[in-house]
Design an enzyme around this catalytic site. Structure first.
Site, PDB file in Angstrom:
ATOM      1  N   CYS A   1     109.639  10.982  12.978  1.00 36.79           N
ATOM      2  CA  CYS A   1     110.745  10.447  12.161  1.00 36.79           C
ATOM      3  C   CYS A   1     111.016  11.300  10.929  1.00 36.79           C
ATOM      4  O   CYS A   1     112.169  11.609  10.619  1.00 36.79           O
ATOM      5  CB  CYS A   1     110.475   9.004  11.762  1.00 36.79           C
ATOM      6  SG  CYS A   1     109.277   8.763  10.435  1.00 36.79           S
TER       7      CYS A   1
ATOM      8  N   TYR B   1     105.040   9.577  12.205  1.00 36.39           N
ATOM      9  CA  TYR B   1     105.633  10.334  11.097  1.00 36.39           C
ATOM     10  C   TYR B   1     105.896  11.785  11.475  1.00 36.39           C
ATOM     11  O   TYR B   1     106.739  12.438  10.855  1.00 36.39           O
ATOM     12  CB  TYR B   1     104.715  10.258   9.862  1.00 36.39           C
ATOM     13  CG  TYR B   1     104.871   8.967   9.082  1.00 36.39           C
ATOM     14  CD1 TYR B   1     105.110   7.758   9.726  1.00 36.39           C
ATOM     15  CD2 TYR B   1     104.782   8.943   7.696  1.00 36.39           C
ATOM     16  CE1 TYR B   1     105.259   6.582   9.025  1.00 36.39           C
ATOM     17  CE2 TYR B   1     104.929   7.770   6.981  1.00 36.39           C
ATOM     18  CZ  TYR B   1     105.161   6.596   7.650  1.00 36.39           C
ATOM     19  OH  TYR B   1     105.317   5.429   6.950  1.00 36.39           O
TER      20      TYR B   1
ATOM     21  N   CYS C   1     114.759   5.638   7.494  1.00 35.59           N
ATOM     22  CA  CYS C   1     113.748   4.943   8.307  1.00 35.59           C
ATOM     23  C   CYS C   1     114.454   3.940   9.212  1.00 35.59           C
ATOM     24  O   CYS C   1     115.189   3.084   8.743  1.00 35.59           O
ATOM     25  CB  CYS C   1     112.760   4.237   7.386  1.00 35.59           C
ATOM     26  SG  CYS C   1     111.692   3.066   8.223  1.00 35.59           S
TER      27      CYS C   1
ATOM     28  N   GLU D   1     112.580  -2.534   2.720  1.00 37.69           N
ATOM     29  CA  GLU D   1     111.236  -3.092   2.774  1.00 37.69           C
ATOM     30  C   GLU D   1     111.229  -4.437   2.057  1.00 37.69           C
ATOM     31  O   GLU D   1     112.126  -4.707   1.261  1.00 37.69           O
ATOM     32  CB  GLU D   1     110.211  -2.169   2.091  1.00 37.69           C
ATOM     33  CG  GLU D   1     109.972  -0.858   2.810  1.00 37.69           C
ATOM     34  CD  GLU D   1     111.087   0.157   2.590  1.00 37.69           C
ATOM     35  OE1 GLU D   1     111.780   0.059   1.558  1.00 37.69           O
ATOM     36  OE2 GLU D   1     111.273   1.028   3.455  1.00 37.69           O
TER      37      GLU D   1
ATOM     38  N   CYS E   1     109.599   1.392  14.712  1.00 39.48           N
ATOM     39  CA  CYS E   1     108.362   1.998  15.217  1.00 39.48           C
ATOM     40  C   CYS E   1     107.118   1.185  14.906  1.00 39.48           C
ATOM     41  O   CYS E   1     106.140   1.241  15.644  1.00 39.48           O
ATOM     42  CB  CYS E   1     108.180   3.401  14.645  1.00 39.48           C
ATOM     43  SG  CYS E   1     109.694   4.246  14.267  1.00 39.48           S
TER      44      CYS E   1
ATOM     45  N   GLU F   1     107.315   7.120   1.089  1.00 40.16           N
ATOM     46  CA  GLU F   1     106.736   6.615   2.332  1.00 40.16           C
ATOM     47  C   GLU F   1     105.918   7.706   3.028  1.00 40.16           C
ATOM     48  O   GLU F   1     104.934   7.415   3.695  1.00 40.16           O
ATOM     49  CB  GLU F   1     107.818   6.085   3.263  1.00 40.16           C
ATOM     50  CG  GLU F   1     107.220   5.297   4.411  1.00 40.16           C
ATOM     51  CD  GLU F   1     108.265   4.700   5.314  1.00 40.16           C
ATOM     52  OE1 GLU F   1     109.176   5.435   5.702  1.00 40.16           O
ATOM     53  OE2 GLU F   1     108.161   3.516   5.645  1.00 40.16           O
TER      54      GLU F   1
ATOM     55  N   HIS G   1     100.766   5.168  14.000  1.00 40.72           N
ATOM     56  CA  HIS G   1     101.845   5.304  13.009  1.00 40.72           C
ATOM     57  C   HIS G   1     101.785   6.662  12.303  1.00 40.72           C
ATOM     58  O   HIS G   1     102.801   7.177  11.864  1.00 40.72           O
ATOM     59  CB  HIS G   1     101.833   4.142  12.019  1.00 40.72           C
ATOM     60  CG  HIS G   1     103.214   3.823  11.519  1.00 40.72           C
ATOM     61  ND1 HIS G   1     104.281   3.569  12.355  1.00 40.72           N
ATOM     62  CD2 HIS G   1     103.725   3.755  10.261  1.00 40.72           C
ATOM     63  CE1 HIS G   1     105.372   3.354  11.633  1.00 40.72           C
ATOM     64  NE2 HIS G   1     105.063   3.469  10.357  1.00 40.72           N
TER      65      HIS G   1
ATOM     66  N   THR H   1     108.451  -2.895   6.205  1.00 39.10           N
ATOM     67  CA  THR H   1     109.583  -2.083   6.633  1.00 39.10           C
ATOM     68  C   THR H   1     110.422  -2.828   7.666  1.00 39.10           C
ATOM     69  O   THR H   1     109.917  -3.183   8.730  1.00 39.10           O
ATOM     70  CB  THR H   1     109.060  -0.764   7.231  1.00 39.10           C
ATOM     71  OG1 THR H   1     108.416  -0.046   6.197  1.00 39.10           O
ATOM     72  CG2 THR H   1     110.185   0.076   7.798  1.00 39.10           C
TER      73      THR H   1
END
Ligand code: SF4
Ligand code: FE
Length: 484
Positions: free
Chosen positions: A300, A297, A100, A258, A104, A448, A293, A191
Protein backbone atom coordinates in the site's frame (compact mmCIF):
# COMPACT_ATOMS: atom_id res chain seq x y z
CA UNK A 1 -23.85 -12.36 -4.21
CA UNK A 2 -20.17 -13.02 -3.60
CA UNK A 3 -19.04 -9.73 -5.18
CA UNK A 4 -20.61 -6.37 -4.35
CA UNK A 5 -20.27 -3.44 -6.70
CA UNK A 6 -18.91 -0.19 -5.30
CA UNK A 7 -22.37 1.32 -5.32
CA UNK A 8 -23.86 -1.67 -3.52
CA UNK A 9 -21.15 -1.28 -0.92
CA UNK A 10 -22.11 2.36 -0.34
CA UNK A 11 -25.78 1.40 -0.07
CA UNK A 12 -24.94 -1.40 2.37
CA UNK A 13 -23.26 1.17 4.65
CA UNK A 14 -26.42 3.28 4.62
CA UNK A 15 -28.26 0.37 6.21
CA UNK A 16 -25.90 0.32 9.20
CA UNK A 17 -26.92 2.18 12.30
CA UNK A 18 -23.45 3.36 13.30
CA UNK A 19 -22.80 5.55 16.31
CA UNK A 20 -20.10 7.94 15.07
CA UNK A 21 -18.90 11.18 16.66
CA UNK A 22 -16.73 13.96 15.29
CA UNK A 23 -15.91 17.39 16.74
CA UNK A 24 -18.09 16.59 19.76
CA UNK A 25 -21.18 15.91 17.70
CA UNK A 26 -22.98 12.79 16.51
CA UNK A 27 -22.66 12.26 12.76
CA UNK A 28 -26.18 11.39 11.66
CA UNK A 29 -25.24 10.39 8.13
CA UNK A 30 -21.62 9.15 7.97
CA UNK A 31 -21.92 8.04 4.32
CA UNK A 32 -22.49 11.57 3.02
CA UNK A 33 -20.35 13.42 5.53
CA UNK A 34 -17.76 15.48 3.60
CA UNK A 35 -14.92 14.42 5.91
CA UNK A 36 -15.81 10.71 5.96
CA UNK A 37 -16.94 10.34 2.34
CA UNK A 38 -13.45 10.41 0.76
CA UNK A 39 -12.30 7.68 3.14
CA UNK A 40 -15.33 5.62 2.23
CA UNK A 41 -14.50 6.15 -1.45
CA UNK A 42 -11.08 4.57 -0.81
CA UNK A 43 -12.75 1.39 0.44
CA UNK A 44 -15.23 1.59 -2.42
CA UNK A 45 -12.25 1.39 -4.77
CA UNK A 46 -11.55 -2.16 -3.50
CA UNK A 47 -15.02 -3.09 -4.79
CA UNK A 48 -14.84 -1.07 -8.02
CA UNK A 49 -11.49 -2.54 -9.07
CA UNK A 50 -12.80 -6.06 -8.48
CA UNK A 51 -15.43 -5.42 -11.16
CA UNK A 52 -12.85 -4.55 -13.83
CA UNK A 53 -11.69 -7.38 -16.08
CA UNK A 54 -8.16 -5.97 -16.31
CA UNK A 55 -7.78 -6.27 -12.52
CA UNK A 56 -9.70 -9.50 -12.04
CA UNK A 57 -6.60 -11.62 -11.46
CA UNK A 58 -5.31 -9.41 -8.64
CA UNK A 59 -8.59 -8.29 -7.09
CA UNK A 60 -10.54 -11.55 -7.09
CA UNK A 61 -9.86 -15.21 -6.43
CA UNK A 62 -11.59 -18.47 -5.53
CA UNK A 63 -12.61 -19.14 -1.94
CA UNK A 64 -11.08 -22.26 -0.37
CA UNK A 65 -14.21 -22.48 1.79
CA UNK A 66 -16.99 -22.24 -0.79
CA UNK A 67 -15.34 -22.52 -4.21
CA UNK A 68 -17.01 -19.21 -5.11
CA UNK A 69 -15.38 -16.23 -6.75
CA UNK A 70 -14.61 -13.68 -4.02
CA UNK A 71 -12.80 -10.39 -3.50
CA UNK A 72 -9.18 -11.04 -2.54
CA UNK A 73 -9.65 -8.83 0.53
CA UNK A 74 -11.82 -11.67 1.94
CA UNK A 75 -9.41 -14.45 0.99
CA UNK A 76 -7.48 -17.05 2.97
CA UNK A 77 -4.12 -17.26 1.20
CA UNK A 78 -3.62 -20.68 -0.39
CA UNK A 79 -0.09 -20.29 -1.77
CA UNK A 80 2.90 -17.97 -1.93
CA UNK A 81 1.44 -16.79 -5.23
CA UNK A 82 -1.61 -15.59 -3.29
CA UNK A 83 0.68 -13.71 -0.90
CA UNK A 84 2.51 -12.03 -3.79
CA UNK A 85 -0.77 -11.10 -5.46
CA UNK A 86 -2.00 -9.59 -2.22
CA UNK A 87 0.95 -7.14 -2.21
CA UNK A 88 0.43 -6.31 -5.88
CA UNK A 89 -3.26 -5.68 -5.24
CA UNK A 90 -2.38 -3.30 -2.41
CA UNK A 91 0.08 -1.39 -4.56
CA UNK A 92 -2.63 -1.03 -7.19
CA UNK A 93 -5.16 0.25 -4.62
CA UNK A 94 -2.56 2.70 -3.25
CA UNK A 95 -1.95 4.02 -6.76
CA UNK A 96 -5.66 4.54 -7.36
CA UNK A 97 -6.45 6.25 -4.04
CA UNK A 98 -3.17 7.83 -2.80
CA UNK A 99 -4.39 7.01 0.70
CA UNK A 100 -5.21 4.19 3.08
CA UNK A 101 -8.00 2.02 1.65
CA UNK A 102 -8.57 0.38 5.03
CA UNK A 103 -9.77 -3.03 4.01
CA UNK A 104 -6.47 -4.85 4.59
CA UNK A 105 -6.69 -4.99 8.37
CA UNK A 106 -9.65 -7.33 8.07
CA UNK A 107 -7.91 -9.52 5.49
CA UNK A 108 -4.82 -9.75 7.67
CA UNK A 109 -6.91 -10.56 10.73
CA UNK A 110 -8.77 -13.34 8.82
CA UNK A 111 -5.52 -15.06 7.95
CA UNK A 112 -4.06 -14.75 11.44
CA UNK A 113 -7.28 -16.04 13.01
CA UNK A 114 -7.58 -18.90 10.54
CA UNK A 115 -4.29 -20.51 11.49
CA UNK A 116 -4.32 -19.56 15.18
CA UNK A 117 -7.83 -20.89 15.90
CA UNK A 118 -6.80 -24.17 14.26
CA UNK A 119 -3.83 -24.48 16.58
CA UNK A 120 -5.79 -23.54 19.71
CA UNK A 121 -8.37 -26.24 18.91
CA UNK A 122 -5.62 -28.83 18.54
CA UNK A 123 -4.41 -28.14 22.08
CA UNK A 124 -7.71 -27.50 23.84
CA UNK A 125 -10.31 -29.41 21.81
CA UNK A 126 -12.26 -26.17 21.38
CA UNK A 127 -14.20 -25.39 18.19
CA UNK A 128 -12.95 -21.90 17.40
CA UNK A 129 -11.72 -22.82 13.92
CA UNK A 130 -15.10 -24.10 12.75
CA UNK A 131 -16.85 -21.05 14.20
CA UNK A 132 -14.34 -18.78 12.53
CA UNK A 133 -14.77 -20.49 9.16
CA UNK A 134 -18.53 -20.08 9.44
CA UNK A 135 -18.10 -16.38 10.13
CA UNK A 136 -15.70 -16.05 7.21
CA UNK A 137 -18.09 -17.78 4.82
CA UNK A 138 -20.66 -15.17 5.79
CA UNK A 139 -18.13 -12.37 5.15
CA UNK A 140 -17.16 -13.83 1.77
CA UNK A 141 -20.74 -14.44 0.71
CA UNK A 142 -21.75 -10.87 1.58
CA UNK A 143 -18.39 -9.37 0.44
CA UNK A 144 -18.10 -7.41 3.68
CA UNK A 145 -15.48 -4.95 4.86
CA UNK A 146 -14.18 -5.95 8.27
CA UNK A 147 -12.13 -3.79 10.60
CA UNK A 148 -9.39 -5.80 12.29
CA UNK A 149 -9.16 -4.24 15.75
CA UNK A 150 -6.01 -4.89 17.72
CA UNK A 151 -4.55 -1.86 19.49
CA UNK A 152 -5.78 -1.23 23.03
CA UNK A 153 -5.15 2.16 24.68
CA UNK A 154 -2.56 0.32 26.89
CA UNK A 155 -2.38 2.87 29.75
CA UNK A 156 0.86 2.40 31.70
CA UNK A 157 3.13 0.58 29.26
CA UNK A 158 5.11 -0.84 32.18
CA UNK A 159 2.12 -2.80 33.50
CA UNK A 160 0.37 -5.87 32.12
CA UNK A 161 -3.38 -5.68 31.27
CA UNK A 162 -4.62 -7.03 34.60
CA UNK A 163 -2.24 -4.79 36.62
CA UNK A 164 -3.48 -1.46 35.20
CA UNK A 165 -4.98 1.05 37.67
CA UNK A 166 -7.96 1.30 35.34
CA UNK A 167 -8.82 -2.31 34.33
CA UNK A 168 -10.54 -1.19 31.11
CA UNK A 169 -7.38 0.09 29.39
CA UNK A 170 -7.19 -3.27 27.68
CA UNK A 171 -10.44 -4.65 26.31
CA UNK A 172 -11.75 -7.41 28.59
CA UNK A 173 -14.62 -9.71 29.47
CA UNK A 174 -16.66 -8.19 32.30
CA UNK A 175 -19.50 -10.71 32.39
CA UNK A 176 -20.08 -14.28 31.32
CA UNK A 177 -23.50 -15.55 30.31
CA UNK A 178 -24.61 -18.95 28.99
CA UNK A 179 -25.08 -17.47 25.50
CA UNK A 180 -21.95 -15.31 25.33
CA UNK A 181 -19.84 -12.66 27.05
CA UNK A 182 -20.03 -8.94 27.75
CA UNK A 183 -16.90 -6.94 26.92
CA UNK A 184 -15.70 -3.49 27.92
CA UNK A 185 -12.75 -1.42 26.71
CA UNK A 186 -11.60 0.46 23.65
CA UNK A 187 -9.56 -0.01 20.51
CA UNK A 188 -7.45 2.95 19.39
CA UNK A 189 -6.49 4.10 15.86
CA UNK A 190 -9.20 1.98 14.22
CA UNK A 191 -8.51 2.40 10.53
CA UNK A 192 -11.68 2.53 8.50
CA UNK A 193 -14.02 1.25 11.19
CA UNK A 194 -16.75 3.72 10.25
CA UNK A 195 -16.62 2.28 6.70
CA UNK A 196 -16.79 -1.34 7.90
CA UNK A 197 -19.63 -3.77 8.39
CA UNK A 198 -17.97 -5.82 11.11
CA UNK A 199 -15.24 -5.38 13.69
CA UNK A 200 -12.97 -8.35 14.38
CA UNK A 201 -11.37 -7.80 17.78
CA UNK A 202 -8.05 -9.37 18.79
CA UNK A 203 -5.83 -8.96 21.85
CA UNK A 204 -2.96 -6.52 21.45
CA UNK A 205 -0.06 -8.25 23.24
CA UNK A 206 1.15 -11.61 24.47
CA UNK A 207 -0.51 -12.40 27.81
CA UNK A 208 0.14 -14.16 31.08
CA UNK A 209 -2.24 -16.60 32.84
CA UNK A 210 -3.55 -13.80 35.11
CA UNK A 211 -4.68 -11.84 32.02
CA UNK A 212 -7.29 -14.50 31.12
CA UNK A 213 -10.21 -12.07 30.79
CA UNK A 214 -8.16 -9.99 28.36
CA UNK A 215 -7.37 -12.88 26.04
CA UNK A 216 -10.52 -12.46 23.96
CA UNK A 217 -11.14 -12.41 20.22
CA UNK A 218 -14.49 -12.06 18.47
CA UNK A 219 -16.36 -10.37 15.66
CA UNK A 220 -19.56 -8.33 15.85
CA UNK A 221 -21.37 -5.92 13.51
CA UNK A 222 -20.06 -2.36 13.83
CA UNK A 223 -23.53 -1.12 14.78
CA UNK A 224 -23.87 -3.47 17.75
CA UNK A 225 -25.39 -1.78 20.80
CA UNK A 226 -22.68 -0.25 22.99
CA UNK A 227 -20.12 0.21 20.20
CA UNK A 228 -19.34 3.81 19.26
CA UNK A 229 -16.57 5.63 17.42
CA UNK A 230 -14.89 8.97 18.02
CA UNK A 231 -13.13 9.97 14.80
CA UNK A 232 -9.53 11.12 14.88
CA UNK A 233 -8.54 14.61 13.76
CA UNK A 234 -6.27 14.90 10.79
CA UNK A 235 -4.10 17.80 9.74
CA UNK A 236 -6.06 20.13 7.41
CA UNK A 237 -9.24 18.00 7.74
CA UNK A 238 -11.64 20.95 7.87
CA UNK A 239 -10.54 22.08 4.42
CA UNK A 240 -12.97 19.40 3.26
CA UNK A 241 -15.80 21.35 4.91
CA UNK A 242 -15.06 24.56 3.02
CA UNK A 243 -17.63 25.52 0.46
CA UNK A 244 -16.61 24.40 -3.01
CA UNK A 245 -13.40 22.86 -1.65
CA UNK A 246 -11.42 21.43 -4.54
CA UNK A 247 -7.79 22.45 -5.19
CA UNK A 248 -6.95 23.08 -1.54
CA UNK A 249 -7.86 19.58 -0.36
CA UNK A 250 -5.20 18.09 -2.63
CA UNK A 251 -6.92 14.71 -2.91
CA UNK A 252 -10.58 15.50 -3.19
CA UNK A 253 -12.00 12.04 -3.74
CA UNK A 254 -9.99 9.78 -1.46
CA UNK A 255 -8.66 9.63 2.08
CA UNK A 256 -8.33 7.48 5.16
CA UNK A 257 -9.98 7.72 8.55
CA UNK A 258 -9.31 6.37 12.02
CA UNK A 259 -11.34 6.26 15.21
CA UNK A 260 -11.06 5.64 18.90
CA UNK A 261 -13.67 2.91 19.24
CA UNK A 262 -15.42 2.34 22.54
CA UNK A 263 -16.95 -0.99 23.60
CA UNK A 264 -19.27 0.04 26.39
CA UNK A 265 -20.47 -3.28 27.84
CA UNK A 266 -21.11 -4.98 24.53
CA UNK A 267 -22.65 -8.44 24.24
CA UNK A 268 -20.83 -10.99 22.07
CA UNK A 269 -22.67 -14.24 21.26
CA UNK A 270 -20.81 -17.55 21.70
CA UNK A 271 -20.78 -18.37 17.99
CA UNK A 272 -18.71 -15.23 17.34
CA UNK A 273 -15.99 -15.89 19.94
CA UNK A 274 -12.68 -17.16 18.50
CA UNK A 275 -10.42 -17.00 21.57
CA UNK A 276 -11.45 -16.80 25.19
CA UNK A 277 -8.95 -17.25 27.95
CA UNK A 278 -6.29 -19.31 26.12
CA UNK A 279 -3.71 -16.70 27.11
CA UNK A 280 -0.69 -18.43 25.58
CA UNK A 281 -2.23 -18.06 22.10
CA UNK A 282 -2.71 -14.30 22.33
CA UNK A 283 0.95 -13.80 21.39
CA UNK A 284 0.65 -16.07 18.34
CA UNK A 285 -2.39 -14.17 17.08
CA UNK A 286 -0.67 -10.81 17.57
CA UNK A 287 2.55 -11.95 15.92
CA UNK A 288 0.78 -13.39 12.88
CA UNK A 289 -1.57 -10.46 12.40
CA UNK A 290 1.32 -8.00 12.77
CA UNK A 291 3.41 -10.05 10.34
CA UNK A 292 0.70 -9.98 7.67
CA UNK A 293 0.11 -6.28 8.18
CA UNK A 294 3.84 -5.54 7.98
CA UNK A 295 3.81 -7.32 4.63
CA UNK A 296 0.81 -5.22 3.60
CA UNK A 297 2.77 -2.00 3.95
CA UNK A 298 5.18 -3.26 1.30
CA UNK A 299 2.24 -2.86 -1.09
CA UNK A 300 0.00 0.00 0.00
CA UNK A 301 2.69 2.54 0.91
CA UNK A 302 4.52 1.75 -2.33
CA UNK A 303 1.38 2.55 -4.31
CA UNK A 304 0.99 5.89 -2.54
CA UNK A 305 4.73 6.43 -3.06
CA UNK A 306 4.19 5.96 -6.81
CA UNK A 307 1.69 8.82 -6.77
CA UNK A 308 4.02 11.04 -4.72
CA UNK A 309 6.97 10.38 -7.01
CA UNK A 310 4.77 11.13 -10.01
CA UNK A 311 3.54 14.36 -8.41
CA UNK A 312 7.13 15.41 -7.70
CA UNK A 313 8.15 14.76 -11.29
CA UNK A 314 5.19 16.81 -12.54
CA UNK A 315 6.07 19.63 -10.12
CA UNK A 316 9.61 19.63 -11.53
CA UNK A 317 8.17 19.82 -15.07
CA UNK A 318 5.88 22.69 -14.10
CA UNK A 319 8.80 24.55 -12.53
CA UNK A 320 10.76 24.14 -15.74
CA UNK A 321 13.41 22.30 -13.77
CA UNK A 322 13.02 18.73 -14.98
CA UNK A 323 16.25 18.78 -16.99
CA UNK A 324 18.38 19.69 -13.96
CA UNK A 325 20.57 16.70 -13.19
CA UNK A 326 20.14 16.96 -9.41
CA UNK A 327 16.36 16.77 -9.82
CA UNK A 328 16.63 13.73 -12.04
CA UNK A 329 18.84 12.17 -9.38
CA UNK A 330 16.36 12.93 -6.61
CA UNK A 331 13.60 11.20 -8.55
CA UNK A 332 15.89 8.21 -9.09
CA UNK A 333 16.53 8.08 -5.35
CA UNK A 334 12.80 8.18 -4.63
CA UNK A 335 12.19 5.31 -7.05
CA UNK A 336 15.05 3.34 -5.57
CA UNK A 337 13.65 3.71 -2.05
CA UNK A 338 10.10 2.93 -3.11
CA UNK A 339 11.07 -0.18 -5.07
CA UNK A 340 13.21 -1.37 -2.16
CA UNK A 341 10.06 -1.36 -0.03
CA UNK A 342 8.20 -3.26 -2.73
CA UNK A 343 11.05 -5.77 -2.97
CA UNK A 344 10.66 -6.46 0.77
CA UNK A 345 6.89 -6.94 0.39
CA UNK A 346 7.40 -9.38 -2.47
CA UNK A 347 10.28 -11.18 -0.77
CA UNK A 348 8.45 -11.93 2.48
CA UNK A 349 5.55 -13.22 0.36
CA UNK A 350 7.64 -15.40 -1.95
CA UNK A 351 9.35 -16.91 1.10
CA UNK A 352 6.03 -17.65 2.81
CA UNK A 353 5.08 -21.10 3.99
CA UNK A 354 2.08 -23.26 4.82
CA UNK A 355 0.70 -23.24 8.37
CA UNK A 356 -0.81 -26.30 10.07
CA UNK A 357 -4.29 -25.05 9.13
CA UNK A 358 -3.33 -25.02 5.44
CA UNK A 359 -3.21 -21.28 4.76
CA UNK A 360 -0.01 -19.45 3.89
CA UNK A 361 1.91 -17.06 6.07
CA UNK A 362 4.73 -14.71 5.14
CA UNK A 363 8.34 -15.10 6.19
CA UNK A 364 8.20 -13.21 9.49
CA UNK A 365 11.80 -11.97 9.49
CA UNK A 366 11.46 -10.47 6.03
CA UNK A 367 8.03 -8.99 6.82
CA UNK A 368 9.51 -7.25 9.84
CA UNK A 369 12.45 -5.99 7.79
CA UNK A 370 9.89 -4.70 5.28
CA UNK A 371 8.01 -2.72 7.91
CA UNK A 372 11.24 -1.47 9.55
CA UNK A 373 12.20 0.07 6.21
CA UNK A 374 8.69 1.51 5.94
CA UNK A 375 9.33 3.42 9.19
CA UNK A 376 12.13 5.26 7.35
CA UNK A 377 11.92 5.39 3.57
CA UNK A 378 8.56 7.18 3.15
CA UNK A 379 10.03 9.95 5.31
CA UNK A 380 12.98 10.28 2.98
CA UNK A 381 10.71 10.08 -0.07
CA UNK A 382 8.53 12.82 1.45
CA UNK A 383 11.62 14.92 2.19
CA UNK A 384 12.73 14.67 -1.43
CA UNK A 385 9.20 15.48 -2.64
CA UNK A 386 9.20 18.65 -0.54
CA UNK A 387 12.67 19.50 -1.80
CA UNK A 388 11.53 19.22 -5.41
CA UNK A 389 8.18 20.97 -4.86
CA UNK A 390 9.74 24.07 -3.32
CA UNK A 391 8.54 26.27 -0.47
CA UNK A 392 5.55 27.43 -2.48
CA UNK A 393 3.86 24.14 -1.52
CA UNK A 394 3.27 25.57 1.97
CA UNK A 395 3.13 29.34 1.37
CA UNK A 396 0.74 29.33 -1.59
CA UNK A 397 -2.45 31.43 -1.25
CA UNK A 398 -5.75 29.62 -1.04
CA UNK A 399 -8.08 28.56 -3.80
CA UNK A 400 -10.46 31.34 -2.66
CA UNK A 401 -7.76 33.92 -3.42
CA UNK A 402 -7.16 32.29 -6.76
CA UNK A 403 -10.88 32.54 -7.56
CA UNK A 404 -11.20 36.08 -6.16
CA UNK A 405 -12.12 38.82 -8.61
CA UNK A 406 -9.36 41.17 -7.56
CA UNK A 407 -6.66 38.83 -6.21
CA UNK A 408 -7.12 36.02 -8.73
CA UNK A 409 -5.26 37.75 -11.52
CA UNK A 410 -2.24 38.38 -9.26
CA UNK A 411 -2.16 34.83 -7.90
CA UNK A 412 -2.45 33.54 -11.44
CA UNK A 413 0.33 35.82 -12.70
CA UNK A 414 2.87 35.36 -9.91
CA UNK A 415 2.37 31.65 -9.27
CA UNK A 416 3.04 30.80 -12.88
CA UNK A 417 5.81 28.33 -13.61
CA UNK A 418 6.51 27.41 -17.23
CA UNK A 419 4.32 29.47 -19.56
CA UNK A 420 2.55 26.51 -21.15
CA UNK A 421 1.13 25.22 -17.84
CA UNK A 422 -1.83 26.83 -16.13
CA UNK A 423 -1.33 28.17 -12.62
CA UNK A 424 -4.32 26.11 -11.58
CA UNK A 425 -2.65 22.84 -12.58
CA UNK A 426 0.53 23.86 -10.80
CA UNK A 427 -1.49 24.57 -7.66
CA UNK A 428 -3.25 21.20 -7.95
CA UNK A 429 -0.01 19.24 -8.05
CA UNK A 430 1.54 21.20 -5.19
CA UNK A 431 -1.55 20.69 -3.04
CA UNK A 432 -1.43 16.96 -3.75
CA UNK A 433 2.17 16.82 -2.52
CA UNK A 434 1.14 18.85 0.53
CA UNK A 435 -1.76 16.46 1.15
CA UNK A 436 0.43 13.34 1.10
CA UNK A 437 3.36 14.80 3.07
CA UNK A 438 1.62 17.16 5.52
CA UNK A 439 -2.16 17.03 5.09
CA UNK A 440 -4.85 14.43 5.71
CA UNK A 441 -3.10 11.70 3.71
CA UNK A 442 0.08 12.21 5.76
CA UNK A 443 -1.64 10.18 8.49
CA UNK A 444 -1.55 7.21 6.14
CA UNK A 445 1.69 7.89 4.34
CA UNK A 446 3.97 9.19 7.10
CA UNK A 447 2.88 8.62 10.68
CA UNK A 448 1.14 5.37 9.86
CA UNK A 449 4.36 4.24 8.20
CA UNK A 450 6.01 4.81 11.56
CA UNK A 451 3.41 3.34 13.92
CA UNK A 452 0.88 1.34 11.91
CA UNK A 453 1.29 -2.44 12.20
CA UNK A 454 3.56 -1.73 15.19
CA UNK A 455 6.13 0.94 15.99
CA UNK A 456 9.78 0.44 14.93
CA UNK A 457 10.87 -1.17 18.20
CA UNK A 458 8.25 -3.90 17.80
CA UNK A 459 9.91 -4.93 14.53
CA UNK A 460 13.38 -4.83 16.07
CA UNK A 461 12.27 -7.28 18.76
CA UNK A 462 11.02 -9.64 16.04
CA UNK A 463 14.19 -9.15 13.98
CA UNK A 464 16.26 -10.01 17.06
CA UNK A 465 14.16 -13.13 17.62
CA UNK A 466 14.21 -14.30 14.01
CA UNK A 467 17.66 -13.11 12.96
CA UNK A 468 19.54 -16.25 14.06
CA UNK A 469 22.78 -14.69 15.29
CA UNK A 470 23.98 -18.11 16.53
CA UNK A 471 23.97 -19.51 13.01
CA UNK A 472 25.84 -16.46 11.73
CA UNK A 473 28.48 -16.87 14.42
CA UNK A 474 28.92 -20.50 13.45
CA UNK A 475 29.40 -19.48 9.83
CA UNK A 476 32.12 -17.01 10.77
CA UNK A 477 33.88 -19.51 12.99
CA UNK A 478 33.87 -22.11 10.23
CA UNK A 479 35.37 -19.69 7.69
CA UNK A 480 37.94 -18.44 10.20
CA UNK A 481 38.77 -22.02 11.20
CA UNK A 482 38.16 -21.21 14.85
CA UNK A 483 38.19 -24.24 17.12
CA UNK A 484 36.85 -23.80 20.65
FE1 SF4 B 1 -4.23 -1.32 4.06
FE2 SF4 B 1 -2.04 0.12 4.15
FE3 SF4 B 1 -4.28 1.12 5.14
FE4 SF4 B 1 -3.04 -0.85 6.45
S1 SF4 B 1 -2.24 1.21 6.06
S2 SF4 B 1 -5.23 -0.75 5.96
S3 SF4 B 1 -2.19 -2.02 4.72
S4 SF4 B 1 -3.89 0.62 3.01
FE1 FE C 1 -2.45 0.56 8.77
Amino acid sequence: MALMTGDQYVESLRKLNLEVYMFGEKVENPVDNPIIRPSMNSVKMTYDLAQMSEHEDLMTTTSNLTGEKINRFCHIHQSTDDLVKKVKMQRLCGQKTASCFQRCVGMDAFNAEYSTTYEIDKVYGTNYHEKFKKFLEYVQEKDLTVDGAMTDPKGDRGLSPSKQVDPDLYLRVVERRPDGVVVRGAKAHQTGICNSHEVLVMPTIAMRPEDKDYAISFSIPTDTKGVFMILGRQSCDTRKLEEGADIDVGNKNFGGVEALTIFDDVFVPNERIFLDGETEFAGMLVERFAGYHRQSYGGCKVGVGDVLIGASAVAADYNGASRASHLKDKLIEMIHLNETLYACGIACSAEGYKTESGNYIIDLLLANVCKQNITRFPYEIARLAEDIAGGIMVTMPSEKDFRDQKLGAYVDKYLKGVASVSTENRMRILRLIENITLGTAAVGYRTESMHGAGSPQAQRIMIARQGNIAQKKALAKAIARVEE
